[in-house]
Design an enzyme around this catalytic site. Structure first.
Site, mmCIF file in Angstrom:
data_model
loop_
_atom_site.group_PDB
_atom_site.id
_atom_site.type_symbol
_atom_site.label_atom_id
_atom_site.label_comp_id
_atom_site.label_asym_id
_atom_site.label_seq_id
_atom_site.Cartn_x
_atom_site.Cartn_y
_atom_site.Cartn_z
ATOM 1 C CG HIS A 21 -1.951 1.165 1.592
ATOM 2 N ND1 HIS A 21 -3.053 1.265 0.868
ATOM 3 C CD2 HIS A 21 -1.557 2.380 1.839
ATOM 4 C CE1 HIS A 21 -3.608 2.265 0.835
ATOM 5 N NE2 HIS A 21 -2.762 3.342 1.761
ATOM 6 C CD GLU A 22 1.516 3.828 3.670
ATOM 7 O OE1 GLU A 22 2.027 4.791 2.879
ATOM 8 O OE2 GLU A 22 0.491 3.272 4.326
ATOM 9 C CG HIS A 25 0.490 6.221 -0.740
ATOM 10 N ND1 HIS A 25 -0.655 6.819 -1.230
ATOM 11 C CD2 HIS A 25 -0.287 5.582 0.342
ATOM 12 C CE1 HIS A 25 -1.724 6.420 -0.777
ATOM 13 N NE2 HIS A 25 -1.465 5.609 0.209
#
Length: 457
Positions: A21-22, A25
């Site tokens: 997920h990170e 980003h």
């Protein structure tokens, strides 16, 4: 050992999902020219930390593993003045389209991970129960449709508008297709093979109710895997089974004349006949004979009811099929499965908001850890599928338009893109607090549900 398995599986699952997920980003921020200051797995005090000489990013593993974050250069959050040459690289100075892309990249990464994991399972192949129906309980949807037990479901189509026919390859395949139909309130027709030929069974599945949070919806519809062999694996000393003469190795063929090919239906029948004599047809040493047994009455703490019990351990061997697909088909199925689960999650969340579905459907870290451990013990394919499922849940959750989540920030930027004006700091602060209250409330409900399932109150 089970507890240790659950902890390890939980840490691995959360670690993988947070990093993916990170990293979504992080990677899109770098592509958009934003300066990334820190990539942290976990919150709180750093346990391990190092700075990349190439990028200048600080990589951190923190004490609390329930999440993570990517810190970017931002004038609104910087306590020190930013060098003039770095100002163009600040997140807040990026065009709204870039900010939307950076924020959306996290949930998108979770969906991509789920697609890849599901595709890997489909391509690698998995052994699943065949779509053979066990004898359904009376007054269930399966019984009303005409199923008697032993039918092998081979396809499904919509009852209305001459819908497309979909092949059914396994029990899991059947489960997903019925679940999809139930959410759209569709009437379906199941085609199944019997000894006499192939017949159609019209089925009205209705919709998912609150009780389904506590019971498998397929059981409620009367669908349980059948076609297998049920064998007595052991008999408790002094039990009703021992008094009747049942022995380990006996094959159960019928109970009160009803065919037996599934442990669930057999156990349900026994539970409903406490202190009432039932006749078992068994096969022992190749010969059939009948045995009469009167189930003992026991109090079931989980349901609060008195139930029948004979004290026999059962081994259920179901016919299985190896389901395997080619690379292209596996990828397509991975996309479809990810989309279906995402829509299911959104619909369920919407129904919880409107009161059509129970808040008992919410789960927290305890339940996730429990299922992580169970799936890990079932094998790699089960654990990978579980990982894909949680990855989708994380992606959907983060896209909800709740401030403090990615979806809340996306809502701000979409408003800015439409109006040409950024949402004011004052409104962001108010909405931030409201969003935090929502998240805390959801977390408390999920934790309560976890504890309720754990200690059954």
């Amino acid at each position: 050992m089970n507890f240790l398995t659950e902890i390890v599986a939980f840490v691995v699952a959360i670690g993988v999902l947070v990093v993916v997920h990170e990293f979504g980003h992080y990677s899109v921020a770098r592509m958009c020219g934003v300066k990334v200051l820190r990539f942290s797995v976990g919150f709180g005090k750093p346990l391990v930390s190092w700075v990349s000489k190439k990028t200048g990013v600080e990589w951190t593993i923190a004490a609390l593993p329930l999440g993570g974050y990517v810190k970017m250069l931002d004038e609104r959050e910087s306590e020190e003045s930013i060098a003039p040459e770095d100002l163009p690289r600040a997140f807040n100075r990026q065009p709204v389209a870039k900010r939307i892309a950076i924020v959306a990249a996290g949930p998108v990464a979770n969906f991509i991970l789920a697609i890849v994991l599901f595709a890997a399972v489909f391509a690698g192949g998995v052994s699943e129960p065949e779509a053979i129906v066990a004898t359904p309980l009376a007054n269930t949807a399966a019984a009303r449709a005409g199923f008697e037990g032993g039918e092998k479901i081979v396809s499904m189509r919509d009852a209305d508008n001459g819908g497309e026919t979909h092949a059914i390859r396994s029990w899991s395949d059947l489960r997903w297709k019925i679940l999809d139909a139930s959410f759209d309130h569709r009437r379906i027709v199941l085609s199944a093979k019997t000894h006499e030929g192939t017949y159609d069974f019209p089925l009205s599945v209705g919709t998912i109710s609150d009780a389904d949070a506590e019971q498998d919806f397929m059981d409620k519809l009367g669908f349980t895997p059948g076609g297998g062999t049920l064998t007595v694996a052991g008999v408790e000393a002094g039990s009703a089974a021992q008094k009747s003469g049942l022995q380990a190795g006996d094959k159960l063929r019928a109970i009160d004349g009803h065919n037996v090919d599934n442990a669930t239906s057999f156990i349900d029948y026994v539970k409903a006949h406490g202190a009432k004599a039932v006749t078992l047809t068994i096969e022992r040493a190749g010969k059939q004979q009948t045995v009469q047994v009167t189930p003992d009455v026991k109090h079931d703490a989980s349901s609060g009811k008195d139930i029948g019990r004979i004290g026999a351990a059962l081994a259920n061997q179901l016919p299985s099929v190896d389901v395997r697909y080619g690379p292209v088909e596996s990828l397509r199925l991975g996309v479809n499965r990810t989309w279906d689960i995402s829509m299911y999650s959104l619909r369920m969340f919407g129904r919880m908001i409107t009161g059509e579905a129970s808040l008992k459907n919410l789960s927290g870290p305890v339940t996730i850890a429990d299922y992580a451990g169970k799936s890990a013990r079932l094998g790699l394919a089960a654990f990978v599928s579980f990982l894909a499922l949680v990855s989708i849940s994380l992606g959907v959750l983060n896209l909800l338009p709740i401030p403090v989540l990615d979806g809340g920030h996306l809502l701000y930027y979409l408003v800015e893109a439409v109006t040409g004006k950024a949402v004011s700091d004052r409104w962001q602060l108010v909405l931030q607090r409201a969003g935090l209250v929502c998240i805390v409330a959801l977390s408390m409900i999920a934790l309560f549900n976890d504890l309720a399932r754990l200690i059954r109150f």
